[in-house]
Design a protein around this motif. Structure first.
Motif, mmCIF file in Angstrom:
data_model
loop_
_atom_site.group_PDB
_atom_site.id
_atom_site.type_symbol
_atom_site.label_atom_id
_atom_site.label_comp_id
_atom_site.label_asym_id
_atom_site.label_seq_id
_atom_site.Cartn_x
_atom_site.Cartn_y
_atom_site.Cartn_z
ATOM 1 N N ALA A 117 33.545 -4.914 56.015
ATOM 2 C CA ALA A 117 33.357 -6.290 56.559
ATOM 3 C C ALA A 117 32.257 -6.402 57.718
ATOM 4 O O ALA A 117 31.419 -7.545 57.719
ATOM 5 C CB ALA A 117 34.748 -7.063 57.222
ATOM 6 N N PHE A 118 32.281 -5.584 58.381
ATOM 7 C CA PHE A 118 31.210 -5.623 59.459
ATOM 8 C C PHE A 118 29.758 -5.698 58.986
ATOM 9 O O PHE A 118 28.788 -6.229 59.523
ATOM 10 C CB PHE A 118 31.107 -4.420 60.371
ATOM 11 C CG PHE A 118 30.144 -4.178 61.696
ATOM 12 C CD1 PHE A 118 30.371 -5.076 62.716
ATOM 13 C CD2 PHE A 118 29.219 -3.457 61.431
ATOM 14 C CE1 PHE A 118 29.637 -4.864 63.780
ATOM 15 C CE2 PHE A 118 28.319 -3.521 62.353
ATOM 16 C CZ PHE A 118 28.451 -4.175 63.636
ATOM 17 N N ARG A 119 29.626 -5.044 57.691
ATOM 18 C CA ARG A 119 28.279 -4.855 57.091
ATOM 19 C C ARG A 119 27.785 -6.099 56.616
ATOM 20 O O ARG A 119 26.442 -6.406 56.611
ATOM 21 C CB ARG A 119 28.052 -3.672 56.057
ATOM 22 C CG ARG A 119 28.645 -2.398 56.473
ATOM 23 C CD ARG A 119 27.805 -1.404 55.324
ATOM 24 N NE ARG A 119 28.626 -1.664 54.251
ATOM 25 C CZ ARG A 119 29.775 -0.921 53.858
ATOM 26 N NH1 ARG A 119 30.035 0.105 54.655
ATOM 27 N NH2 ARG A 119 30.347 -1.043 52.466
ATOM 28 N N GLU A 120 28.672 -7.156 56.773
ATOM 29 C CA GLU A 120 28.284 -8.479 56.332
ATOM 30 C C GLU A 120 27.980 -9.553 57.252
ATOM 31 O O GLU A 120 28.072 -10.712 56.890
ATOM 32 C CB GLU A 120 29.127 -8.703 55.036
ATOM 33 C CG GLU A 120 29.132 -8.015 53.827
ATOM 34 C CD GLU A 120 29.232 -8.756 52.595
ATOM 35 O OE1 GLU A 120 29.718 -10.004 52.692
ATOM 36 O OE2 GLU A 120 29.354 -7.931 51.390
ATOM 37 N N VAL A 121 28.408 -9.090 58.721
ATOM 38 C CA VAL A 121 28.156 -9.938 59.630
ATOM 39 C C VAL A 121 27.130 -9.792 60.689
ATOM 40 O O VAL A 121 26.623 -8.741 60.625
ATOM 41 C CB VAL A 121 29.682 -10.393 60.192
ATOM 42 C CG1 VAL A 121 30.784 -10.490 59.411
ATOM 43 C CG2 VAL A 121 29.904 -9.024 61.196
ATOM 44 N N ASP A 122 26.657 -10.669 61.321
ATOM 45 C CA ASP A 122 25.571 -10.282 62.361
ATOM 46 C C ASP A 122 25.996 -10.844 63.761
ATOM 47 O O ASP A 122 25.051 -10.946 64.758
ATOM 48 C CB ASP A 122 24.219 -10.885 62.054
ATOM 49 C CG ASP A 122 24.328 -12.281 61.873
ATOM 50 O OD1 ASP A 122 25.220 -13.110 62.083
ATOM 51 O OD2 ASP A 122 23.108 -12.949 61.613
ATOM 52 N N GLU A 123 27.141 -11.091 63.935
ATOM 53 C CA GLU A 123 27.905 -11.670 65.319
ATOM 54 C C GLU A 123 29.087 -10.869 65.383
ATOM 55 O O GLU A 123 29.978 -10.752 64.388
ATOM 56 C CB GLU A 123 28.246 -13.146 65.248
ATOM 57 C CG GLU A 123 26.956 -13.951 65.065
ATOM 58 C CD GLU A 123 27.368 -15.531 65.235
ATOM 59 O OE1 GLU A 123 28.007 -15.916 66.198
ATOM 60 O OE2 GLU A 123 26.748 -16.157 64.448
ATOM 61 N N VAL A 124 29.543 -10.496 66.778
ATOM 62 C CA VAL A 124 30.818 -9.856 67.089
ATOM 63 C C VAL A 124 31.169 -10.428 68.372
ATOM 64 O O VAL A 124 30.258 -10.882 69.277
ATOM 65 C CB VAL A 124 30.547 -8.437 67.294
ATOM 66 C CG1 VAL A 124 30.092 -7.382 65.684
ATOM 67 C CG2 VAL A 124 29.655 -7.890 68.269
ATOM 68 N N ALA A 125 32.558 -10.355 68.493
ATOM 69 C CA ALA A 125 33.102 -10.690 69.622
ATOM 70 C C ALA A 125 34.309 -9.550 69.940
ATOM 71 O O ALA A 125 35.518 -9.631 69.626
ATOM 72 C CB ALA A 125 33.914 -12.161 69.814
ATOM 73 N N PHE A 126 33.704 -8.395 70.425
ATOM 74 C CA PHE A 126 34.741 -7.278 70.750
ATOM 75 C C PHE A 126 35.881 -7.546 71.522
ATOM 76 O O PHE A 126 35.540 -8.013 72.694
ATOM 77 C CB PHE A 126 33.856 -6.044 71.060
ATOM 78 C CG PHE A 126 32.719 -5.496 69.970
ATOM 79 C CD1 PHE A 126 33.280 -5.283 68.724
ATOM 80 C CD2 PHE A 126 31.728 -5.067 70.205
ATOM 81 C CE1 PHE A 126 32.550 -4.917 67.804
ATOM 82 C CE2 PHE A 126 30.982 -4.443 69.309
ATOM 83 C CZ PHE A 126 31.338 -4.406 67.931
ATOM 84 N N ALA A 127 36.982 -7.021 71.122
ATOM 85 C CA ALA A 127 38.211 -7.454 72.003
ATOM 86 C C ALA A 127 38.304 -6.370 73.100
ATOM 87 O O ALA A 127 38.480 -5.200 72.859
ATOM 88 C CB ALA A 127 39.627 -7.893 71.154
ATOM 89 N N LEU A 128 38.546 -6.910 74.373
ATOM 90 C CA LEU A 128 38.894 -5.929 75.552
ATOM 91 C C LEU A 128 40.405 -5.541 75.436
ATOM 92 O O LEU A 128 41.171 -6.411 75.255
ATOM 93 C CB LEU A 128 38.438 -6.328 76.711
ATOM 94 C CG LEU A 128 37.011 -6.641 77.044
ATOM 95 C CD1 LEU A 128 36.599 -7.431 78.354
ATOM 96 C CD2 LEU A 128 36.233 -5.467 77.132
#
Length: 342
Positions: free
Chosen positions: A301-312
């Motif tokens: 799934a990560f390979r098809e997105v260009d935005e992230v909001a990594f959770a702390l």
């Protein structure tokens, strides 16, 4: 490892904003300081998660209003606001107000479903209408319509010395394009796409195939594709990825041990679907930025997105968040092809 199909364009983070019940002000101030740090480090966005009747931020929109006055560039979001607790009309007013105050930087994320522990809280939340409340997608549609400028009243004009509008005021025209849906099922992904929202994915999906085996990344990939297949923007529709990611490049030995213990404690829940909702959790990613980047590049799934909001992680201290965010911005983001915002 296969490269990411979409170079990482936007780097964000999500925090819950814990506080000591005896000193709530300090916890909220810590959250604001973390958002300010995120802007200095070049992050594109900072997100807050709702926590009702807990020792976490219960009113992210109010906190983001404060953050909007202490920052100038970073986008501010909720991930997510459970609409079962909200009146869509009043929430639309609050969201539009904060969007105006922030100069158009608000990214409201929402979800549906009955409030957690509804039987215990319904008499306080909906003393007269609990049995009649609709906690489904209709509540989101009402919010979208109001944010996007559809009439909330059949009256407008002058009455005495007062002027009335039939649409929510203030109206912030761009806000309707910055509404996000936090979904973990194919149905939710499809609905969000059909209604022109953006999609927030997280470290939780619904394992809809009862037989298994269950591959978290493949299930999440199916959500992304279902969403884009039904969105007017198609492949350009925005999706944000939100795993728990803990880089250890500059961590002390004590911090690394704490982080690894945290992830190990949560690992058993990732083996199979949990509870009646059949929720499947992703493992937390702990390691050096290069190690984490390698695992993300292998994530379907990560390979098809260009935005992230990594959770702390929810239970760490302020100094831990400073270290993690600094490594994200200076090590992990660049390893994924991201460049800090100016």
């Amino acid at each position: 490892m296969p490269p990411t199909a979409r170079p990482l364009r936007k780097l964000g983070f999500l925090t819950i904003g814990l506080f000591d019940p005896a000193r709530p002000g300090r916890g909220h101030e810590s959250t604001l300081e973390i958002i300010e740090l995120g802007e200095r480090l070049g992050f594109d966005s900072a997100w807050l998660r709702h926590r009702h009747l807990q020792y976490g931020i219960s009113s992210p929109v109010a906190v983001l209003a404060a953050a909007s006055q202490r920052t100038r560039r970073i986008e501010l979001g909720t991930a997510v606001t459970p609409l079962g607790w909200e009146n869509p009309l009043r929430l639309a007013e609050d969201l539009a107000t904060v969007d105006v105050l922030s100069g158009g930087r608000l990214n409201p994320g929402v979800s549906v479903g009955p409030p957690m522990h509804f039987e215990q809280v319904k008499d306080a939340l909906y003393p007269d209408t609990a049995d009649a409340e609709d906690f489904g997608y209709e509540r989101v549609r009402r919010l979208l319509d109001l944010v996007r400028g559809k009439p909330a009243s059949d009256f407008s004009g002058v009455e005495g010395f007062e002027v009335f509008s039939d649409v929510v005021q203030p109206h912030s025209p761009g806000l309707g394009r910055r509404m996000w849906y936090g979904g973990g099922s194919l149905r939710s992904a499809r609905w969000a796409g059909q209604h022109g929202m953006n999609l927030l994915t997280s470290n939780v999906v619904k394992a809809e195939d009862r037989e298994g085996p269950w591959d978290f990344a493949e299930i999440q990939l199916a959500l992304v594709r279902e969403f884009r297949a039904h969105h007017p923007d198609g492949e350009a529709a925005r999706v944000s990825h939100g795993l728990v990611v803990i880089p250890t490049d500059s961590a002390s030995p004590e911090q690394r041990a704490k982080y690894e213990a945290y992830a190990a404690q949560r690992l058993p829940r990732t083996a199979s679907p949990q509870g009646p909702g059949r929720l499947l959790f992703a493992p937390d990613l702990v390691g050096t930025s290069e190690e984490i980047a390698e695992r993300l590049r292998a994530h379907a799934a990560f390979r098809e997105v260009d935005e992230v909001a990594f959770a702390l992680p929810f239970t760490f201290g302020h100094e831990d968040y400073v270290q993690i965010l600094t490594d994200m911005a200076t090590k992990l983001g660049p390893a994924l092809g991201w460049r800090p915002a100016g």
